[in-house]
Write a protein that holds these residues in place. Structure first.
Motif: not given
Length: 307
Positions: A283-293
């Motif tokens: 979950r945390d990785w998905l949230k961080e990748e979306i933020k970076q997107t």
């Protein structure tokens, strides 16, 4: 828990399966025993509890009020038991199943998987490219990412990001687009299966889709995006679809206006599943990748506002 000595646990499991699935036949298929054995287990369990859990009707078994209450609690309890059994594998290399729409998997997720592997070398991801609605309570999928107006009520959910649409095109075409009315002189690429309409984006400018020129039509957004990259026209895209192409200079965002679709990407899993450290890491990785997107797209649009 002494009252559990009074009733067969296998019988309770059988009652739960019949109540949840709605028939002896379906329960027999799930549990791998005959319908006759299912019927006997139900009858025996009712005797042990001293209460009828089902009424026998011409169309089959129907839960009594008490039976429905008991089955609800049994489903919750058996789900927790299932999660407890799964803990036995936690000390070994773990595998998580992530379900996302095929388009999201192809155009966004696969470009970022190496980042997850570097940060979480002991967790293997099994990617399910699927956009169908799933019953997570009775699925082997651990996590879904789906687009909804609001989160479903029967699962744990977290909003990942809002969903916006905006035009994208090749760098050559972008040079010609100074204001929205310039779209009247360009070929328009349309996804004829999309629920998102050009009129939604055009409305603030006093325009509608009917004013736009004819153009190419495709059956999905992935083909539309490839057509835009090839310079065949202007397409209505969104962050999670076009971010990689924009980052690599294959597409440009010619205008600063983004239109909200009223929907969001949601992280969905079973209630209580976040007790798993591995699932929290996903979950945390998905949230961080979306933020970076989102950050590069926001930066591009902010720069364009000041030019």
């Amino acid at each position: 828990m002494k009252n559990l000595n009074q009733v067969s646990l296998s019988g309770l499991r059988t009652v739960e399966a019949v109540g949840r699935l709605g028939s002896l036949k379906n329960a027999a298929e799930e549990l791998g025993i005959t319908t006759g054995a299912i019927s006997q287990q139900v009858h025996k369990t009712e005797g042990q509890l001293g209460r009828p859990l089902f009424t026998r009707e011409p169309g089959g078994l129907k839960l009594t009020r008490l039976g429905a209450e008991i089955c609800h609690e049994l489903t919750l309890g058996l789900k927790q038991i299932s999660e407890a059994v799964a803990l036995a594998d936690r000390d070994r290399e773990e595998s998580l199943s992530l379900s996302v729409a095929p388009l999201l998997a192809e155009r966004w997720l696969v470009w970022r998987l190496s980042s997850f592997m570097v940060k979480n070398p002991d967790i293997n991801l099994r990617l399910d490219a699927n956009d169908q609605l799933l019953n997570l309570t009775h699925s082997d999928v651990d996590v879904c990412v789906r687009i909804h107006k609001r989160a479903p009520d029967d699962v744990y959910s977290e909003q990942l990001c809002e969903h916006f649409i905006y035009p994208v095109c090749s760098p050559e075409i972008a040079e010609r687009l100074k204001e929205p009315k310039d779209l009247l002189n360009e070929v328009i690429i349309r996804d004829y299966n999309s629920q998102y309409k050009w009129s939604d984006w055009l409305k603030p400018f006093g325009m509608n889709e009917g004013q736009l020129p004819k153009g190419h039509g495709f059956s999905n957004a992935s083909l539309c995006m490839d057509a835009a990259i090839a310079g065949h026209g202007v397409f209505l895209g969104w962050d999670m679809l076009v971010a990689h192409a924009v980052k690599n200079g294959l597409l440009k965002i010619p205008f600063t206006h983004r239109c909200s679709t009223g929907r969001s990407y949601w992280f969905l899993c079973r209630e209580g599943a976040l007790r798993s450290p591995s699932l929290r890491k996903l979950r945390d990785w998905l949230k961080e990748e979306i933020k970076q997107t989102e950050l590069p797209v926001d930066a591009i649009l902010e720069k364009a506002r000041h030019e």
